[in-house]
Motif scaffolding. Sequence first.
Motif, PDB file in Angstrom:
ATOM      1  N   GLN A  45      -9.151  -0.758 -51.730  1.00  0.00           N
ATOM      2  CA  GLN A  45      -9.759   0.245 -52.479  1.00  0.00           C
ATOM      3  C   GLN A  45     -11.268   0.302 -52.394  1.00  0.00           C
ATOM      4  O   GLN A  45     -11.966   1.013 -52.388  1.00  0.00           O
ATOM      5  N   GLU A  46     -11.841  -0.994 -52.351  1.00  0.00           N
ATOM      6  CA  GLU A  46     -13.447  -1.188 -52.769  1.00  0.00           C
ATOM      7  C   GLU A  46     -13.947  -0.947 -51.293  1.00  0.00           C
ATOM      8  O   GLU A  46     -14.962  -0.477 -51.102  1.00  0.00           O
ATOM      9  N   TYR A  47     -13.194  -1.389 -49.924  1.00  0.00           N
ATOM     10  CA  TYR A  47     -13.733  -1.185 -48.610  1.00  0.00           C
ATOM     11  C   TYR A  47     -12.906   0.234 -47.937  1.00  0.00           C
ATOM     12  O   TYR A  47     -13.261   0.250 -46.957  1.00  0.00           O
ATOM     13  N   SER A  48     -12.570   1.102 -48.777  1.00  0.00           N
ATOM     14  CA  SER A  48     -11.918   2.474 -48.153  1.00  0.00           C
ATOM     15  C   SER A  48     -12.801   3.199 -47.237  1.00  0.00           C
ATOM     16  O   SER A  48     -12.522   3.626 -46.390  1.00  0.00           O
ATOM     17  N   THR A  49     -13.987   3.121 -47.362  1.00  0.00           N
ATOM     18  CA  THR A  49     -14.918   3.789 -46.417  1.00  0.00           C
ATOM     19  C   THR A  49     -15.637   2.943 -45.359  1.00  0.00           C
ATOM     20  O   THR A  49     -16.142   3.754 -44.325  1.00  0.00           O
ATOM     21  N   SER A  50     -15.591   1.684 -45.580  1.00  0.00           N
ATOM     22  CA  SER A  50     -16.588   0.980 -44.470  1.00  0.00           C
ATOM     23  C   SER A  50     -15.746   0.239 -43.781  1.00  0.00           C
ATOM     24  O   SER A  50     -16.413  -0.193 -42.631  1.00  0.00           O
ATOM     25  N   LEU A  51     -14.588   0.145 -43.750  1.00  0.00           N
ATOM     26  CA  LEU A  51     -13.561  -0.349 -42.632  1.00  0.00           C
ATOM     27  C   LEU A  51     -12.454   0.609 -42.288  1.00  0.00           C
ATOM     28  O   LEU A  51     -11.910   1.086 -43.146  1.00  0.00           O
ATOM     29  N   PRO A  52     -12.327   0.568 -40.845  1.00  0.00           N
ATOM     30  CA  PRO A  52     -11.120   1.617 -40.532  1.00  0.00           C
ATOM     31  C   PRO A  52      -9.799   1.269 -41.348  1.00  0.00           C
ATOM     32  O   PRO A  52      -9.460  -0.004 -41.483  1.00  0.00           O
ATOM     33  N   GLN A  53      -9.134   2.180 -41.700  1.00  0.00           N
ATOM     34  CA  GLN A  53      -7.709   2.137 -42.302  1.00  0.00           C
ATOM     35  C   GLN A  53      -7.025   1.284 -41.361  1.00  0.00           C
ATOM     36  O   GLN A  53      -6.105   0.627 -42.149  1.00  0.00           O
ATOM     37  N   GLN A  54      -7.071   1.488 -40.126  1.00  0.00           N
ATOM     38  CA  GLN A  54      -6.051   0.801 -39.097  1.00  0.00           C
ATOM     39  C   GLN A  54      -6.157  -0.853 -39.398  1.00  0.00           C
ATOM     40  O   GLN A  54      -5.097  -1.371 -39.265  1.00  0.00           O
ATOM     41  N   ASP A  55      -7.243  -1.267 -39.520  1.00  0.00           N
ATOM     42  CA  ASP A  55      -7.367  -2.656 -40.051  1.00  0.00           C
ATOM     43  C   ASP A  55      -6.707  -3.189 -41.271  1.00  0.00           C
ATOM     44  O   ASP A  55      -5.955  -4.018 -41.048  1.00  0.00           O
ATOM     45  N   PHE A  56      -6.954  -2.265 -42.107  1.00  0.00           N
ATOM     46  CA  PHE A  56      -6.112  -2.660 -43.390  1.00  0.00           C
ATOM     47  C   PHE A  56      -4.389  -2.740 -43.315  1.00  0.00           C
ATOM     48  O   PHE A  56      -3.844  -3.307 -43.702  1.00  0.00           O
TER      49      PHE A  56
END
Length: 163
Positions: A45-56
């Motif tokens: 939730q904190e990194y929702s904009t800075s890391l690709p969703q595919q990684d999560f």
Amino acid sequence: MRTKIQVLQFLSKINDGEHLDLLYESDESLTPLESALMVLENISQEYSTSLPQQDFDSVHSALKEMMVGLLIKNNQFDKAKEVLNKHYFPKSMVGKKEIFMGLIKMKSNVHEVIEQLDFQRFKKEMLAFCQSLCPFNIPFLHKGSRSRRYQRFLVGLLIRTVR
């Protein structure tokens, strides 16, 4: 700073993931990997904009697969069924979900999918993911120990101990 603490919590729970009896939450039914999943969801939730969703998504899937796989491997079939039904498995894992359900119904831990579980590799993958979130160039605690505030705290602690 908060994110680094969450990342350290996540890694600690991942590291203890094979120890199904360890407790991290007030809910005693949660395994360390389930607890790690909760931390991961907070981090995402904190990194929702800075890391690709595919990684999560990839880390979520690997974590869920390992949670259920370890439970089956350790003959904890009721808990494996509960975890499997509780946590959503993405469409890319439908085949594995069916394999896991079949193993749970047969109460068997003999299958290629279970034999291929590599917890050490999994831990390395989780560490690599965490390092992509916040690199630890200078050891985190060492850096903190060099700060003025921490040095004053230590001096104060030393003075109180001597008295």
